[in-house]
Design an enzyme around this catalytic site. Structure first.
Site, mmCIF file in Angstrom:
data_model
loop_
_atom_site.group_PDB
_atom_site.id
_atom_site.type_symbol
_atom_site.label_atom_id
_atom_site.label_comp_id
_atom_site.label_asym_id
_atom_site.label_seq_id
_atom_site.Cartn_x
_atom_site.Cartn_y
_atom_site.Cartn_z
ATOM 1 N N ALA A 1 0.784 -1.247 -0.156
ATOM 2 C CA ALA A 1 -0.006 0.045 -0.042
ATOM 3 C C ALA A 1 0.836 1.260 0.051
ATOM 4 C CB ALA A 1 -0.980 -0.006 0.979
ATOM 5 N N ALA A 2 2.106 1.197 -0.121
ATOM 6 C CA ALA A 2 2.867 2.332 -0.379
ATOM 7 C C ALA A 2 2.700 3.342 -1.560
ATOM 8 C CB ALA A 2 4.459 1.930 -0.422
ATOM 9 N N GLY A 3 2.116 2.462 -2.831
ATOM 10 C CA GLY A 3 1.815 3.282 -4.048
ATOM 11 C C GLY A 3 0.406 3.906 -3.597
ATOM 12 N N ASP A 4 -0.596 3.121 -2.965
ATOM 13 C CA ASP A 4 -1.973 3.564 -2.780
ATOM 14 C C ASP A 4 -1.921 4.743 -1.744
ATOM 15 O OD1 ASP A 4 -3.025 1.448 -4.490
ATOM 16 O OD2 ASP A 4 -3.290 -0.001 -2.637
HETATM 17 P P1 ADP Z 1 4.136 0.577 -5.566
HETATM 18 O O1 ADP Z 1 3.783 0.296 -4.221
HETATM 19 O O2 ADP Z 1 3.016 1.169 -6.538
HETATM 20 O O3 ADP Z 1 4.943 -0.143 -6.356
HETATM 21 P P2 ADP Z 1 6.297 2.336 -5.128
HETATM 22 O O4 ADP Z 1 6.986 1.039 -4.466
HETATM 23 O O5 ADP Z 1 7.060 3.131 -6.095
HETATM 24 O O6 ADP Z 1 4.887 2.157 -5.469
HETATM 25 O O7 ADP Z 1 6.253 3.267 -3.671
HETATM 26 C C1 ADP Z 1 5.352 4.478 -3.992
HETATM 27 C C2 ADP Z 1 6.115 5.567 -3.310
HETATM 28 O O8 ADP Z 1 6.163 5.189 -1.613
HETATM 29 C C3 ADP Z 1 7.374 5.860 -3.346
HETATM 30 O O9 ADP Z 1 7.447 6.871 -4.642
HETATM 31 C C4 ADP Z 1 7.965 6.510 -2.149
HETATM 32 O O10 ADP Z 1 7.655 7.810 -2.051
HETATM 33 C C5 ADP Z 1 7.374 5.655 -1.232
HETATM 34 N N1 ADP Z 1 8.127 4.464 -0.691
HETATM 35 C C6 ADP Z 1 8.094 3.401 -1.383
HETATM 36 N N2 ADP Z 1 9.109 2.420 -0.690
HETATM 37 C C7 ADP Z 1 9.791 3.385 0.140
HETATM 38 C C8 ADP Z 1 10.773 3.018 1.012
HETATM 39 N N3 ADP Z 1 11.374 1.932 1.247
HETATM 40 N N4 ADP Z 1 11.268 4.399 1.890
HETATM 41 C C9 ADP Z 1 10.597 5.341 1.785
HETATM 42 N N5 ADP Z 1 9.555 5.592 0.802
HETATM 43 C C10 ADP Z 1 9.216 4.750 -0.067
#
Ligand code: ADP
Length: 317
Positions: free
Chosen positions: A243-246
């Site tokens: 859910a980072a992307g969400d």
């Molecule tokens: P998805 O989950 O859709 O693949 P990402 O992995 O690119 O999306 O993560 C979305 C956003 O979450 C990133 O642009 C960043 O800002 C944040 N993020 C993801 N992983 C990390 C991390 N390990 N440390 C800090 N921020 C993170």
């Protein structure tokens, strides 16, 4: 109606119950891995983004979703209501509530299989009245023809449209032409842009006014017209990137709905999604507006010039 009355965000999309097992590593095809702790969490890209929009972004948020008539639906509704999301729920007696089966490894990688169930029952005629809505936020865990129909309806009503093109699939030009903002990760950009040789070519190929590419722990970048904005990620100890992307998408659109300039909206979305990576689960990992504001006001924890330089070098833009 004045713009001030049109700031609510409508998220139309999926809601799932996530079944999460932690394991040393994600299984390879054909491999069985003996896992450890097991939990269920409310998830689904649409519902996660709605919670992020309301809870982390502080926006007036509504969600259109489809659920089965089963017990899996209850924690999903409770989580959305708890976050202050106003629900437009379609009930499908024939299909089960959507579920997702997630293996989460010790190095915070994940592998996810979704059984969409009732999410596939969402159709054009279910769109609620768009009175008071300023932004529509869509994803691709519901039928593409429904996504397209909602985008047409929103465009006709003068509503801004953001699409998170996840899970990745090639998109018809007519859908791209309706969007104001497209949010993708690198893998999704490759699919939407037809396997570009590099990031710059991918960004140039997609005919949407604002394209944002998230780059995991590196951060993100946006192309608005010919201008490129870079936002390095906040440095945190990642526990679970589910859910980072969400969280990024929901917090971003909440900020845009509050007329926040794009560069600041990217910073806010980065702070919210970084915090989400420090906690387990999908909706349960999404921070509050106050927690995001606290991280943003702590200058010592903001990514510095060195992080900008490193991201620019990596992007070779
Ligand atoms: P998805 O989950 O859709 O693949 P990402 O992995 O690119 O999306 O993560 C979305 C956003 O979450 C990133 O642009 C960043 O800002 C944040 N993020 C993801 N992983 C990390 C991390 N390990 N440390 C800090 N921020 C993170």
């Amino acid at each position: 109606m004045t713009p001030a009355h049109r700031r609510a965000v409508l998220v139309a999309g999926s809601a799932n119950l996530d079944f999460v097992v932690r394991a040393a590593h994600v299984p390879a095809p054909g491999e069985t891995v003996l896992g450890r702790e097991f939990s269920t969490f409310p998830g689904g890209k649409g519902a996660n983004q709605a919670v992020a929009c309301a809870h982390a972004g502080g926006a007036d948020t509504q969600m259109l979703l489809a659920l089965g008539e089963d017990d899996f639906a209850k924690p999903i509704e409770a989580s959305l209501l708890d976050a202050g999301v106003q629900l437009h729920t379609v009930r499908d007696a024939q299909l089960p509530t959507g579920t997702a089966f997630i293996c989460l490894s010790d190095d915070a990688e994940n592998a996810i299989t979704v059984a969409p169930g009732a999410n596939m029952a969402l159709r054009a005629e279910h769109l609620p009245a768009l009175e008071g809505i300023g932004w529509l936020l869509l994803q691709l865990e519901t039928p593409l023809e429904t996504v397209l129909a909602y985008a047409y309806a929103a465009r006709a009503a003068g509503i801004k449209i953001a699409l998170n093109a996840a899970p990745a699939q090639p998109l018809p030009e007519e859908l791209l032409a309706l969007l104001d903002v497209l949010i993708v990760n690198e893998g999704e950009l490759a699919v939407v842009a037809g396997n570009p040789p590099d990031l710059a070519t991918g960004l140039a190929r997609v005919q949407v006014p604002c394209v944002i590419v998230t780059l995991g722990a590196r951060g993100c970048l946006a192309r608005v017209g010919d201008e490129i904005l870079l936002q390095p990620a906040f440095r945190i100890a990642a526990l679970d990137t589910t859910a980072a992307g969400d969280t990024f998408c929901g917090a971003l659109v909440a900020a845009l709905a509050h007329d926040t300039p794009l560069a600041d909206a990217l910073l806010t979305a980065s702070a919210a999604s970084a915090l989400a990576c420090t906690r387990l689960g999908a909706q349960s990992s999404i921070p509050t507006f106050t927690e995001v504001a606290a991280l943003l006001s702590d200058c010592a924890r903001r990514p510095g010039d060195d992080a900008h330089t490193a991201l620019a070098a990596w992007c070779t833009l």
